[in-house]
Scaffold this motif. Structure first.
Motif: not given
Length: 249
Positions: A196-197, A111-115, A146-158, A89-91
């Motif tokens: 992310m928590t 982008i990515y952040g911490d968990i 990077p921590p994959h549970p808080c990794f965000y990427i543009k759909k265009a990359a897929f 869940f989100y903190p």
């Protein structure tokens, strides 16, 4: 900027309501939430139905977690893709708005952040903290990711460089990020916030057997991308988690 969040679930009735509520509580208006369920039999589907049109979901058999993830990405209509596990869940309710601000500020591909990791039996007790740190491509060779549970990427990359490799069982996230950031040199920005928590545990860390499998899959991730790590790279990757036990935020 529309952001799509994807949850892959299977028999997650004990925790998925908290996950969904934390997504729906986000203060970012242009948010799409998709749940890809693997034909759960424990009441998960009934929970999903109880949220009506607030979420989009499918429930059907799949070929594994990364097959399910690909289904979710293909369903997504957002410019940015993020994920959240069915027992996470989100903190706070500003996570997605902070993600969106960072994308707009830096005009980055990802982008990515911490968990923070919590005791599964006491969600108020933090047992481990993953502070990812600023991005350096060379850090991949030192076992960093990077921590994959808080990794965000543009759909265009897929769409340009491919989806998750579906025959991985626990390192598909690692392979995907390695391919996108290290091999394809997509731009990425670190957001120094807890995004992310997570309940402590997971497929790749649940046992020595799973850790061995993850290590073998990590090696394959480099190999199928025609990349060569240092001899110590994939030994350093699990060892780097030890320091996280001494960080609590």
């Amino acid at each position: 900027m529309k952001i799509s969040i994807i949850t892959v679930s299977f028999n997650s009735a004990a925790t998925i309501r908290q996950t969904i509520e934390s997504v729906l509580a986000q203060d970012y208006p242009a948010l799409e939430y998709i749940v890809v369920d693997g034909a759960s039999k424990d009441g998960t589907v009934e929970i999903l139905k109880s949220f009506g049109d607030k979420i989009r979901f499918i429930s059907e058999p799949d070929k594994g977690i990364y097959d399910a993830m690909n289904k979710g990405v293909k369903m997504a209509t957002g410019e940015v893709i993020g994920t959240i596990g069915g027992d996470d869940f989100y903190p706070n309710n500003q996570v997605i708005s902070n993600v969106a601000k960072t994308f707009l500020q830096y005009q980055t591909d990802a982008i990515y952040g911490d968990i923070q990791f919590i005791n599964p039996d006491d969600i108020y007790t933090i047992v481990r903290y993953w502070r990812a740190g600023e991005y350096s491509r060379e850090n991949w060779l030192n076992g960093w990711m990077p921590p994959h549970p808080c990794f965000y990427i543009k759909k265009a990359a897929f769409e340009k460089y491919g989806y998750f490799v579906t025959d991985f069982t626990c390192s598909g996230d690692y392979e995907f990020m390695l391919r996108m950031l290290y091999k394809k040199h997509l731009t990425v920005q670190y957001l120094p916030l807890t995004l992310m928590t997570m309940r402590n545990g997971g497929t790749s860390t649940a046992s020595l057997k799973h850790r061995y499998r993850a290590n073998m899959e990590d090696r394959r991730a480099w190999r199928i991308n025609n990349l060569k790590p240092h001899w110590y790279t994939l030994w350093m990757k699990p060892l780097s988690k030890i320091a996280q036990l001494f960080k609590k935020g």
